[in-house]
Design a protein around this motif. Sequence first.
Motif, PDB file in Angstrom:
ATOM      1  N   ALA A  97       0.870  -1.182   0.000  1.00 54.86           N
ATOM      2  CA  ALA A  97       0.000   0.000   0.000  1.00 54.86           C
ATOM      3  C   ALA A  97       0.898   1.221   0.000  1.00 54.86           C
ATOM      4  O   ALA A  97       1.910   1.243   0.694  1.00 54.86           O
ATOM      5  N   ASN A  98       0.517   2.246  -0.801  1.00 57.14           N
ATOM      6  CA  ASN A  98       1.305   3.465  -0.739  1.00 57.14           C
ATOM      7  C   ASN A  98       0.828   4.326   0.437  1.00 57.14           C
ATOM      8  O   ASN A  98      -0.096   3.956   1.162  1.00 57.14           O
ATOM      9  N   GLY A  99       1.420   5.504   0.611  1.00 54.52           N
ATOM     10  CA  GLY A  99       1.098   6.353   1.759  1.00 54.52           C
ATOM     11  C   GLY A  99      -0.370   6.708   1.839  1.00 54.52           C
ATOM     12  O   GLY A  99      -0.992   6.606   2.893  1.00 54.52           O
ATOM     13  N   ILE A 100      -0.932   7.083   0.702  1.00 59.33           N
ATOM     14  CA  ILE A 100      -2.339   7.501   0.704  1.00 59.33           C
ATOM     15  C   ILE A 100      -3.240   6.339   1.079  1.00 59.33           C
ATOM     16  O   ILE A 100      -4.145   6.459   1.898  1.00 59.33           O
ATOM     17  N   THR A 101      -2.981   5.185   0.477  1.00 63.68           N
ATOM     18  CA  THR A 101      -3.814   4.024   0.775  1.00 63.68           C
ATOM     19  C   THR A 101      -3.677   3.631   2.242  1.00 63.68           C
ATOM     20  O   THR A 101      -4.663   3.310   2.898  1.00 63.68           O
ATOM     21  N   ARG A 139      -5.759   5.965   4.207  1.00 61.20           N
ATOM     22  CA  ARG A 139      -7.190   5.757   3.993  1.00 61.20           C
ATOM     23  C   ARG A 139      -7.672   4.449   4.618  1.00 61.20           C
ATOM     24  O   ARG A 139      -8.738   4.391   5.206  1.00 61.20           O
ATOM     25  N   LYS A 140      -6.842   3.397   4.515  1.00 58.62           N
ATOM     26  CA  LYS A 140      -7.301   2.074   4.956  1.00 58.62           C
ATOM     27  C   LYS A 140      -6.905   1.746   6.392  1.00 58.62           C
ATOM     28  O   LYS A 140      -7.506   0.879   7.010  1.00 58.62           O
ATOM     29  N   VAL A 141      -5.841   2.377   6.898  1.00 55.26           N
ATOM     30  CA  VAL A 141      -5.373   2.017   8.239  1.00 55.26           C
ATOM     31  C   VAL A 141      -5.492   3.172   9.233  1.00 55.26           C
ATOM     32  O   VAL A 141      -6.234   3.094  10.196  1.00 55.26           O
ATOM     33  N   THR A 142      -4.757   4.263   8.958  1.00 53.69           N
ATOM     34  CA  THR A 142      -4.694   5.351   9.935  1.00 53.69           C
ATOM     35  C   THR A 142      -6.062   5.957  10.207  1.00 53.69           C
ATOM     36  O   THR A 142      -6.486   6.060  11.360  1.00 53.69           O
ATOM     37  N   LEU A 143      -6.746   6.345   9.143  1.00 50.90           N
ATOM     38  CA  LEU A 143      -8.031   7.016   9.331  1.00 50.90           C
ATOM     39  C   LEU A 143      -9.047   6.151  10.074  1.00 50.90           C
ATOM     40  O   LEU A 143      -9.619   6.600  11.076  1.00 50.90           O
ATOM     41  N   PRO A 144      -9.260   4.885   9.635  1.00 50.48           N
ATOM     42  CA  PRO A 144     -10.234   4.066  10.386  1.00 50.48           C
ATOM     43  C   PRO A 144      -9.846   3.910  11.858  1.00 50.48           C
ATOM     44  O   PRO A 144     -10.713   3.965  12.723  1.00 50.48           O
ATOM     45  N   LEU A 145      -8.528   3.753  12.117  1.00 51.33           N
ATOM     46  CA  LEU A 145      -8.114   3.553  13.507  1.00 51.33           C
ATOM     47  C   LEU A 145      -8.256   4.834  14.330  1.00 51.33           C
ATOM     48  O   LEU A 145      -8.344   4.780  15.546  1.00 51.33           O
TER      49      LEU A 145
END
Lengths: 394, 297
Positions: free
Chosen positions: B205-209, B212-218
């Motif tokens: 996964a790149n930085g944006i992904t 979007r998929k890890v940092t934000l949901p957590l």
Amino acid sequence: MAKKDSLSPETQSLIKTAISRRGLIAGVGAVGAAGALAACGSGGSGDSASGASDTVRWANWTLYLDVDASGKVYPSIEEFTQQTGIKVDYREDINDNDEFYGKVQGQLKLGKDIGYDIVTPTDWMAARWIRLGYTKEFDTANIPNAVNVLDSLADVSFDPGRARSLPYQGIMAGLGWNTAKVPKGLHTLDDLFAPANKGKITVLSELRDTMGIIMLYQGVDITNFNEAQYMNAVDFLAKKISDGWIRGVKGNEYKEDLISGDATAVIGWSGDMFQLALENEGKFDFAIPDSGGTFSNDNFLIPSVAPAESKANAEKLINYYYEPAVAAQVAAYVNYVTPVKGAQAEMEKIDPTLAKSEYIFPSEATQSRLKVFRALTPAEETSFTTAFQKAAGN
Amino acid sequence: MALIHAARSRVSAFSGGKASMPYVLLAPGLIFLFTFFILPIANLAQTSTQTPIAGGDTGEYEQTFHFANYVNAFLDNKEQFGRSFLYATLATVLALAIAYPLAYAIALKSGKFKNFLLVLVVAPFFTSFLLRTIAWKQILGEGGFVVPTLRGLHIIGEQTSLTASAVAVVAGMTYNFLPFMTLPLYASLERIDPRTLEASGDLYANGITTFRKVTLPLSMPGVVAGTLLTFIPAAGDYVNAAILGNPNTKMIGNVIDSSFFKIVDYPTAAALSFTLMIAILILVTIYIRKSGTDELV
């Protein structure tokens, strides 16, 4: 300056119902607020201190007493303390009649100390305090100088014979402006609402002054008008506000907007404007509108809840401010209309120019241009204030 | 002897009455809540249905269970209600936009400056809320440096003023509530296990992904907590509108203030307070349901 108040002189008895839960809780908030205020004071304000017989606590409007350049020492108070040994806890706690009443009325109703032995509300509000039994009758023996009150003010309908009130200062409301931004000055409301002032106008939150001046402009007799005429004037104000002419409807704090330059033209109070002019080298000026201005008095009252021990002190203080020399000293600073006989002669000694000031000692001609807003019934008070507040966005 | 006996019996009362222990410990909190929340609310509810006493003086009301007070109070002030929620929403969104990068940087990128930066976020609390708002009035006023500078650059005209405007009110609220947004965001970002980010990278996964998929949901619990802590007080705020606004930017808090203190119309003030409370409660419930963060608290 004849009083046109037509209030019933009957004094309603103090509501003495047992402390209901509701009353108690309503009081708690107010007590808390006052307690917080008291805590901010500089000593001598605690309940125990208030009982001491050498202090008197006075709530007054801002810029309403002679003060030295530091803004902290009030020469007339210092003099009073030297003469009598009574310390004065002086607070500029009144910004607006309604606001101040709202803060203390819970405690007044419950018979609890509000933290002041002297308050100075305007005529109509003083009438409400007296009507509701929230004041103490003066002991005339302690106020021999009361005979110095101007004949025209010696008897008012809300307090026959001045048994519970004495005027402190008379206030003219009219137009004020920043002389740099409004070089031609203001003479009418049309001048006030000139395009150059758009968005830089403030008007007073004192309903009787702002609405009075608008109604006079509309040719209405403010000593005798009906609801339709009043509401018509409110519509005028509401239109000016919704069209963005008026940046604020304010109590005493309109002065800050003038000083900062955010406001350039105002409906304001005479003495404020002269004090501002004095402090800012003639940057401000005042005029009674051509269509007429309003006039009212602020009155010394002793709250019914003031401790018995401080009542005599309060009376001595009132007596002191009724000495013509002291009245002249205060007037020379505040530039409001003094209600004390003989002050004009004393003013000659302080400043002969001020002794001729139409704004401290108004002539018959000036007085004829000032009108007193008629008394409102409680029902009118509620509906008229609601309409006014609504126009002001509240 | 008597003392020892008393002490013994007290010990036995404690050990024997374990079941009552939680209640004893809860008592101070419950008493506090009852006195300072339940009683005032009951008083408010009671006041809200009163009407003036016929022929009574200003401020004298009697209980008549006049529920139409609610309808009238709402209809007379729907404009200010709408404005309150609009301004509060704008302030919340702006605060989130400013606070998220800030909290992210402090939590994940600040290294040894972390504590220092956190102190800076909290520092404004050392001065009174009121004073800070008045300071903004000075800064944005004619006497401040902002207006002359913007005029010099021809960004604003001679007549335009920054104070006494809706922009100033929203900006004031954003500023005042920013720490309430930043701190919960920081707390949830700081808790994120760095290994989850590494794992994301390992899975191409790149930085944006990853964001979007890890940092934000957590960090969602922090977002929800922060937005609530900002939106709720902002909707009821009246200080910013009073100091930085004009008559056309008044919020519902200003109406309640003037109904209570100026008009001395306690029933209307009480009805408005209740309506505001319920409106906020409904909005917040919907928001929490939608965002699906039950582990919020």
